[in-house]
Design an enzyme around this catalytic site. Structure first.
Site, mmCIF file in Angstrom:
data_model
loop_
_atom_site.group_PDB
_atom_site.id
_atom_site.type_symbol
_atom_site.label_atom_id
_atom_site.label_comp_id
_atom_site.label_asym_id
_atom_site.label_seq_id
_atom_site.Cartn_x
_atom_site.Cartn_y
_atom_site.Cartn_z
ATOM 1 N N GLU A 237 0.835 -1.214 0.000
ATOM 2 C CA GLU A 237 0.000 0.000 0.000
ATOM 3 C C GLU A 237 0.860 1.251 0.000
ATOM 4 O OE1 GLU A 237 -3.429 -0.020 2.697
ATOM 5 O OE2 GLU A 237 -2.898 2.013 3.287
ATOM 6 N N TYR B 17 -6.869 6.744 -0.497
ATOM 7 C CA TYR B 17 -7.715 7.878 -0.861
ATOM 8 C C TYR B 17 -7.620 8.824 0.322
ATOM 9 C CZ TYR B 17 -12.014 9.843 -2.979
ATOM 10 O OH TYR B 17 -12.958 10.624 -3.613
ATOM 11 N N ALA C 283 -7.619 11.549 3.364
ATOM 12 C CA ALA C 283 -8.649 11.907 4.338
ATOM 13 C C ALA C 283 -9.533 13.010 3.747
ATOM 14 C CB ALA C 283 -7.989 12.383 5.621
ATOM 15 N N ALA D 67 -19.388 1.599 5.048
ATOM 16 C CA ALA D 67 -18.698 0.953 3.925
ATOM 17 C C ALA D 67 -19.572 -0.101 3.242
ATOM 18 C CB ALA D 67 -17.398 0.326 4.420
ATOM 19 N N TYR E 126 -10.833 -5.276 11.410
ATOM 20 C CA TYR E 126 -10.126 -4.742 12.583
ATOM 21 C C TYR E 126 -9.930 -5.817 13.645
ATOM 22 C CZ TYR E 126 -11.349 -0.477 10.161
ATOM 23 O OH TYR E 126 -11.471 0.491 9.196
HETATM 24 C C1 LIG Z 1 -6.743 -1.723 4.952
HETATM 25 C C2 LIG Z 1 -7.221 -0.328 5.280
HETATM 26 C C3 LIG Z 1 -7.116 0.675 4.332
HETATM 27 C C4 LIG Z 1 -7.583 1.976 4.594
HETATM 28 N N1 LIG Z 1 -7.449 2.948 3.640
HETATM 29 C C5 LIG Z 1 -7.941 4.189 3.863
HETATM 30 C C6 LIG Z 1 -7.894 5.204 2.845
HETATM 31 O O1 LIG Z 1 -7.363 4.997 1.754
HETATM 32 N N2 LIG Z 1 -8.427 6.430 3.125
HETATM 33 C C7 LIG Z 1 -9.025 6.715 4.330
HETATM 34 O O2 LIG Z 1 -9.497 7.851 4.511
HETATM 35 N N3 LIG Z 1 -9.077 5.780 5.307
HETATM 36 C C8 LIG Z 1 -8.565 4.532 5.108
HETATM 37 N N4 LIG Z 1 -8.653 3.559 6.093
HETATM 38 C C9 LIG Z 1 -9.236 3.934 7.397
HETATM 39 C C10 LIG Z 1 -10.780 3.811 7.426
HETATM 40 O O3 LIG Z 1 -11.358 4.755 6.551
HETATM 41 C C11 LIG Z 1 -11.223 4.067 8.856
HETATM 42 O O4 LIG Z 1 -10.799 3.038 9.705
HETATM 43 C C12 LIG Z 1 -12.701 4.390 9.050
HETATM 44 O O5 LIG Z 1 -12.882 4.955 10.340
HETATM 45 C C13 LIG Z 1 -13.642 3.199 8.933
HETATM 46 O O6 LIG Z 1 -13.767 2.755 7.655
HETATM 47 P P1 LIG Z 1 -14.487 1.346 7.344
HETATM 48 O O7 LIG Z 1 -14.516 1.194 5.904
HETATM 49 O O8 LIG Z 1 -13.915 0.273 8.168
HETATM 50 O O9 LIG Z 1 -15.975 1.706 7.884
HETATM 51 P P2 LIG Z 1 -17.236 0.820 8.220
HETATM 52 O O10 LIG Z 1 -17.076 -0.589 7.848
HETATM 53 O O11 LIG Z 1 -18.424 1.550 7.691
HETATM 54 O O12 LIG Z 1 -17.261 0.872 9.822
HETATM 55 C C14 LIG Z 1 -17.106 2.097 10.531
HETATM 56 C C15 LIG Z 1 -17.681 1.960 11.939
HETATM 57 O O13 LIG Z 1 -19.095 1.914 11.884
HETATM 58 C C16 LIG Z 1 -19.590 0.697 12.435
HETATM 59 N N5 LIG Z 1 -20.709 0.302 11.557
HETATM 60 C C17 LIG Z 1 -20.654 0.054 10.229
HETATM 61 N N6 LIG Z 1 -21.882 -0.222 9.759
HETATM 62 C C18 LIG Z 1 -22.724 -0.121 10.799
HETATM 63 C C19 LIG Z 1 -24.125 -0.256 10.940
HETATM 64 N N7 LIG Z 1 -24.907 -0.560 9.907
HETATM 65 N N8 LIG Z 1 -24.658 -0.068 12.177
HETATM 66 C C20 LIG Z 1 -23.868 0.243 13.227
HETATM 67 N N9 LIG Z 1 -22.523 0.389 13.145
HETATM 68 C C21 LIG Z 1 -21.977 0.227 11.944
HETATM 69 C C22 LIG Z 1 -18.406 -0.268 12.408
HETATM 70 O O14 LIG Z 1 -18.494 -1.277 13.389
HETATM 71 C C23 LIG Z 1 -17.247 0.676 12.651
HETATM 72 O O15 LIG Z 1 -17.111 0.981 14.022
HETATM 73 C C24 LIG Z 1 -8.173 2.262 5.868
HETATM 74 C C25 LIG Z 1 -8.269 1.246 6.836
HETATM 75 C C26 LIG Z 1 -7.803 -0.034 6.552
HETATM 76 C C27 LIG Z 1 -7.911 -1.094 7.611
#
Ligand SMILES: Cc1cc2nc3c(=O)[nH]c(=O)nc-3n(C[C@H](O)[C@H](O)[C@H](O)COP(=O)(O)OP(=O)(O)OC[C@H]3O[C@@H](n4cnc5c(N)ncnc54)[C@H](O)[C@@H]3O)c2cc1C
Length: 295
Positions: free
Chosen positions: A17, A49, A51, A127, A148
């Site tokens: 990455e 991508y 912040a 997501a 996570y």
């Molecule tokens: C491999 C990797 C690559 C990354 N790359 C980037 C990047 O390029 N750019 C960037 O800005 N960030 C990046 N991040 C960070 C990421 O954007 C953050 O960790 C962000 O806070 C959560 O994103 P997520 O896609 O896991 O969110 P989600 O899966 O939507 O989860 C976010 C939170 O909401 C909760 N949640 C989700 N859906 C629900 C629901 N329906 N009801 C209740 N709770 C819910 C989850 O339990 C979690 O606590 C990356 C993280 C990782 C692990």
């Protein structure tokens, strides 16, 4: 190739990455390091991508660049931050036109200073909704999602977070890439819980080589990653010696990756932070043939 094809065709998938630099000096340094990193023969290189959606065009630029020799595969990270559904669709179509076939679908972090995420009007909140949108818009894309092992910082419990992961996979994700961690037992326990929930796509550990203790402390504090006391005190004892920190970090990563590989992980996703020395040393240490080694 898309993610499913990659995991079907390789028994151990190494990915790297990078992030789009913010300056022309950064661009030059990344250009050089990218040559070394791609010579390590990763199955694909992913580009983050920024912040707040701050690298909308630069993420695509670097992904196009990675794929420009016609032999390398890129994965573009993509978040819901600051975009309406229509704008997200527009970007996906641009990515498709640019020849990108793999997307890491993320919600993104709340803006600095805020603790909870708020979607824009007409935007997406999680997501899993982005995974659904990708499946509707570009069903042929490979889709990665974040996992996570030590719980997402906002989640009320690991169980609630795992249910979210299950939802992302049910919406169509092809592979899970984890947040960085340093304690393998936490990953193994997470993997067992994924198995118990019937998550059957590859769950790929994310490893960040420690090259700078101060920086890693900031990153782990931000993501809530457990930092083992014994490793912290080893690094603390050489806090004024950058090369000693690098050696300790590389050694730790090699041991961590060896154990993960022995325990049958489908691959490793390296957070290279746009540097190449540590990843090259680790892949050599693991005896994963790099292009340089096979010449
Ligand atoms: C491999 C990797 C690559 C990354 N790359 C980037 C990047 O390029 N750019 C960037 O800005 N960030 C990046 N991040 C960070 C990421 O954007 C953050 O960790 C962000 O806070 C959560 O994103 P997520 O896609 O896991 O969110 P989600 O899966 O939507 O989860 C976010 C939170 O909401 C909760 N949640 C989700 N859906 C629900 C629901 N329906 N009801 C209740 N709770 C819910 C989850 O339990 C979690 O606590 C990356 C993280 C990782 C692990």
């Amino acid at each position: 190739m898309n993610l499913s094809e990659i995991f079907r065709s390789q028994s151990f998938v190494v990915s790297i990455e990078i992030f789009p630099p913010k300056s022309s000096e950064g661009d030059v340094a990344l250009e050089k390091n990218l040559c070394t990193l791609t010579a390590c023969n990763p199955a694909f290189v992913s580009c983050t991508y920024g912040a707040g959606g701050s690298t909308r065009d630069r993420t695509l630029h670097w992904c196009r660049h990675i794929q420009s020799d016609g032999k390398r595969t890129a994965m573009a990270h993509f978040t819901c931050v600051g975009s309406t559904r229509d704008e997200l669709v527009q970007w996906l179509l641009e990515a498709k036109q640019a020849g990108i076939h793999n997307i890491m679908a993320l919600r993104g972090d709340p803006p600095a200073g805020e603790t909870s995420f708020r979607s824009v009007e007409g935007g997406l909140s999680n997501a899993n909704q982005l995974v659904e949108l990708i499946r509707e818009t570009c069903p042929e894309f490979g889709v990665g999602v974040a996992g996570y092992p030590e719980k997402h910082i906002e989640a009320p419990s690991l169980e609630a977070d795992l249910q979210n992961l299950q939802r992302k996979v049910a919406c169509g994700a092809d592979a899970v890439f984890t947040q960085l961690f340093f304690v393998n037992d936490n990953f193994f326990s997470f993997r067992d819980k994924c198995d118990a929930l019937g998550i059957s796509v590859p769950v790929v550990p994310g490893i960040m080589p420690i090259t700078d203790f101060a920086r890693i402390k900031r990153i782990t504090a931000m993501c809530g990653t457990v930092f083992p006391e014994s490793l912290a005190s080893k690094l603390e004892s050489v806090k004024d010696d950058a090369s000693a920190q690098f050696e300790i970090g590389v050694e730790h990563a090699i041991r961590q990756c060896e154990q993960l590989r022995n325990e049958g992980v489908p691959g490793i996703h390296f957070y290279a932070l746009n540097k190449s020395d540590a990843c090259q040393r680790i892949l050599t240490g693991l005896q994963i043939p790099t292009a340089a080694a096979s010449i």
